[in-house]
Design a protein around this motif. Structure first.
Motif, PDB file in Angstrom:
ATOM      1  N   ASP A  91       0.820  -1.214   0.000  1.00 53.01           N
ATOM      2  CA  ASP A  91       0.000   0.000   0.000  1.00 53.01           C
ATOM      3  C   ASP A  91       0.855   1.265   0.000  1.00 53.01           C
ATOM      4  O   ASP A  91       0.504   2.264  -0.640  1.00 53.01           O
ATOM      5  N   ARG A  92       1.974   1.244   0.702  1.00 53.99           N
ATOM      6  CA  ARG A  92       2.873   2.400   0.704  1.00 53.99           C
ATOM      7  C   ARG A  92       3.464   2.637  -0.689  1.00 53.99           C
ATOM      8  O   ARG A  92       3.541   3.769  -1.162  1.00 53.99           O
ATOM      9  N   CYS A  93       3.867   1.564  -1.335  1.00 54.24           N
ATOM     10  CA  CYS A  93       4.423   1.665  -2.685  1.00 54.24           C
ATOM     11  C   CYS A  93       3.363   2.122  -3.682  1.00 54.24           C
ATOM     12  O   CYS A  93       3.624   2.958  -4.560  1.00 54.24           O
ATOM     13  N   MET A  94       2.159   1.585  -3.552  1.00 53.36           N
ATOM     14  CA  MET A  94       1.081   1.953  -4.469  1.00 53.36           C
ATOM     15  C   MET A  94       0.698   3.418  -4.312  1.00 53.36           C
ATOM     16  O   MET A  94       0.427   4.121  -5.303  1.00 53.36           O
ATOM     17  N   LYS A  95       0.675   3.900  -3.093  1.00 49.95           N
ATOM     18  CA  LYS A  95       0.355   5.307  -2.838  1.00 49.95           C
ATOM     19  C   LYS A  95       1.377   6.214  -3.522  1.00 49.95           C
ATOM     20  O   LYS A  95       1.013   7.214  -4.153  1.00 49.95           O
ATOM     21  N   LYS A  96       2.650   5.863  -3.409  1.00 49.31           N
ATOM     22  CA  LYS A  96       3.710   6.638  -4.055  1.00 49.31           C
ATOM     23  C   LYS A  96       3.588   6.562  -5.577  1.00 49.31           C
ATOM     24  O   LYS A  96       3.758   7.568  -6.283  1.00 49.31           O
ATOM     25  N   PHE A  97       3.273   5.395  -6.087  1.00 47.67           N
ATOM     26  CA  PHE A  97       3.142   5.197  -7.532  1.00 47.67           C
ATOM     27  C   PHE A  97       2.004   6.044  -8.104  1.00 47.67           C
ATOM     28  O   PHE A  97       2.154   6.691  -9.140  1.00 47.67           O
ATOM     29  N   LEU A  98       0.873   6.028  -7.434  1.00 46.21           N
ATOM     30  CA  LEU A  98      -0.300   6.744  -7.932  1.00 46.21           C
ATOM     31  C   LEU A  98      -0.146   8.257  -7.821  1.00 46.21           C
ATOM     32  O   LEU A  98      -0.748   9.006  -8.590  1.00 46.21           O
ATOM     33  N   LYS A  99       0.668   8.702  -6.887  1.00 40.73           N
ATOM     34  CA  LYS A  99       0.875  10.148  -6.705  1.00 40.73           C
ATOM     35  C   LYS A  99       1.923  10.709  -7.658  1.00 40.73           C
ATOM     36  O   LYS A  99       1.904  11.896  -7.999  1.00 40.73           O
ATOM     37  N   GLY A 100       2.869   9.849  -8.070  1.00 42.57           N
ATOM     38  CA  GLY A 100       3.952  10.310  -8.921  1.00 42.57           C
ATOM     39  C   GLY A 100       3.893   9.683 -10.306  1.00 42.57           C
ATOM     40  O   GLY A 100       3.253   8.654 -10.510  1.00 42.57           O
ATOM     41  N   ASN A 101       4.552  10.286 -11.236  1.00 39.41           N
ATOM     42  CA  ASN A 101       4.577   9.772 -12.611  1.00 39.41           C
ATOM     43  C   ASN A 101       5.774   8.835 -12.775  1.00 39.41           C
ATOM     44  O   ASN A 101       6.694   9.099 -13.558  1.00 39.41           O
ATOM     45  N   TYR A 102       5.746   7.739 -12.040  1.00 38.43           N
ATOM     46  CA  TYR A 102       6.876   6.817 -12.049  1.00 38.43           C
ATOM     47  C   TYR A 102       6.653   5.665 -13.024  1.00 38.43           C
ATOM     48  O   TYR A 102       5.513   5.243 -13.270  1.00 38.43           O
ATOM     49  N   ASP A 103       7.770   5.139 -13.556  1.00 37.34           N
ATOM     50  CA  ASP A 103       7.699   3.952 -14.401  1.00 37.34           C
ATOM     51  C   ASP A 103       7.700   2.692 -13.545  1.00 37.34           C
ATOM     52  O   ASP A 103       7.080   1.692 -13.896  1.00 37.34           O
ATOM     53  N   ILE A 104       8.408   2.778 -12.430  1.00 38.11           N
ATOM     54  CA  ILE A 104       8.438   1.647 -11.511  1.00 38.11           C
ATOM     55  C   ILE A 104       8.685   2.142 -10.088  1.00 38.11           C
ATOM     56  O   ILE A 104       9.534   3.012  -9.864  1.00 38.11           O
ATOM     57  N   VAL A 105       7.913   1.626  -9.158  1.00 37.14           N
ATOM     58  CA  VAL A 105       8.123   1.892  -7.734  1.00 37.14           C
ATOM     59  C   VAL A 105       8.478   0.558  -7.100  1.00 37.14           C
ATOM     60  O   VAL A 105       7.769  -0.441  -7.285  1.00 37.14           O
ATOM     61  N   THR A 106       9.573   0.541  -6.370  1.00 42.36           N
ATOM     62  CA  THR A 106      10.085  -0.708  -5.828  1.00 42.36           C
ATOM     63  C   THR A 106      10.681  -0.484  -4.447  1.00 42.36           C
ATOM     64  O   THR A 106      10.749   0.651  -3.966  1.00 42.36           O
ATOM     65  N   ASN A 107      11.129  -1.559  -3.818  1.00 44.60           N
ATOM     66  CA  ASN A 107      11.854  -1.434  -2.558  1.00 44.60           C
ATOM     67  C   ASN A 107      13.129  -2.282  -2.602  1.00 44.60           C
ATOM     68  O   ASN A 107      13.635  -2.709  -1.575  1.00 44.60           O
ATOM     69  N   LYS A 108      13.635  -2.488  -3.847  1.00 49.88           N
ATOM     70  CA  LYS A 108      14.845  -3.310  -3.991  1.00 49.88           C
ATOM     71  C   LYS A 108      15.944  -2.618  -4.807  1.00 49.88           C
ATOM     72  O   LYS A 108      16.865  -3.259  -5.306  1.00 49.88           O
ATOM     73  N   PHE A 109      15.872  -1.281  -4.928  1.00 48.26           N
ATOM     74  CA  PHE A 109      16.839  -0.573  -5.768  1.00 48.26           C
ATOM     75  C   PHE A 109      17.368   0.685  -5.075  1.00 48.26           C
ATOM     76  O   PHE A 109      16.938   1.787  -5.387  1.00 48.26           O
ATOM     77  N   PRO A 110      18.278   0.546  -4.107  1.00 49.35           N
ATOM     78  CA  PRO A 110      18.857  -0.712  -3.606  1.00 49.35           C
ATOM     79  C   PRO A 110      17.973  -1.339  -2.530  1.00 49.35           C
ATOM     80  O   PRO A 110      17.117  -0.667  -1.963  1.00 49.35           O
TER      81      PRO A 110
END
Length: 220
Positions: free
Chosen positions: A102-121
């Motif tokens: 849900d935290r990642c999805m919230k960030k994704f929907l608010k920003g114009n990102y191609d990918i939101v992840t928690n592994k880079f790094p």
């Protein structure tokens, strides 16, 4: 998702206290506020028919594509279901935390990102990997230039070419990347069975912090 895993064959349908691993993943995904539809993308090989049967029995949408060309399979899955973006969760993540999703999805929907992840790094434990990918960005990638590794691990091209994409990485304040909650070995499988035996139906209610404490102590 496929059953021919080299390190732990058949892991998606391995049973933990009479419940397939895939079912545990689905139950955790359903606890997310942002997951609206679950789709299992598997291969069209006969060896993966049990996954298809499981999905049909449990009324989970499923797509069958190439066994080894995961990049193409995911593209075809997104095309079949007319997706603009999707969340990727692998079969080795039976303890995936819906709060991270849900935290990642919230960030994704608010920003114009191609990918939101928690592994880079990576700062989160293995087995807690979240990747939300924009289909438009995925479709811009020319499959002909991909390496065999990028074809099998289809998000790798994003990470190998970060200047070409808008990537946001969710970081954990306390570094926990050395903890493995991933189901990728018999030892991890045995530990997960002990964990499930202790917490039973409450296993899918354990938060990330609770899981970190358990895995750090390795005491059940």
């Amino acid at each position: 998702m496929r059953l021919n895993s080299k390190r732990l064959p058949g892991k998606a349908l391995l049973k933990i206290n009479d419940k397939p691993v895939l079912q545990n993943i689905i139950e955790r995904l359903k606890k997310s506020k942002s997951v609206k539809k679950i789709i299992v993308s598997t291969s069209n090989k006969k060896s993966d028919d049990p996954i298809v049967s499981f999905c049909k029995k449990n009324k989970i949408s499923v797509f069958k594509g190439s066994l080894n060309n995961v990049f193409n399979r995911i593209k075809m899955t997104s095309k079949k279901f007319k997706l603009d973006y999707f969340l990727r969760v692998c079969a080795d993540s039976p303890l995936i935390d819906p709060v991270i999703i849900d935290r990642c999805m919230k960030k994704f929907l608010k920003g114009n990102y191609d990918i939101v992840t928690n592994k880079f790094p990576r700062s989160y434990p293995k087995g807690q990997t979240v990747e939300i990918i924009r289909v438009r960005a995925l479709n811009k990638i020319n499959e002909k230039i991909l390496t065999s590794d990028q074809i099998e691990h289809f998000t790798k091209y994003f990470y190998d070419n970060p200047k070409k994409f808008r990537i946001y990485n969710l970081k954990l304040s306390n570094q926990k990347r050395f903890i493995s909650m991933a189901l990728d070995s018999k030892n991890n499988f045995d530990f997960l069975k002990k964990l499930t035996k202790k917490y039973k139906e409450k296993i899918n209610d354990l938060s990330l912090n609770q899981l970190i404490q358990i895995y750090e102590k390795k005491n059940i």
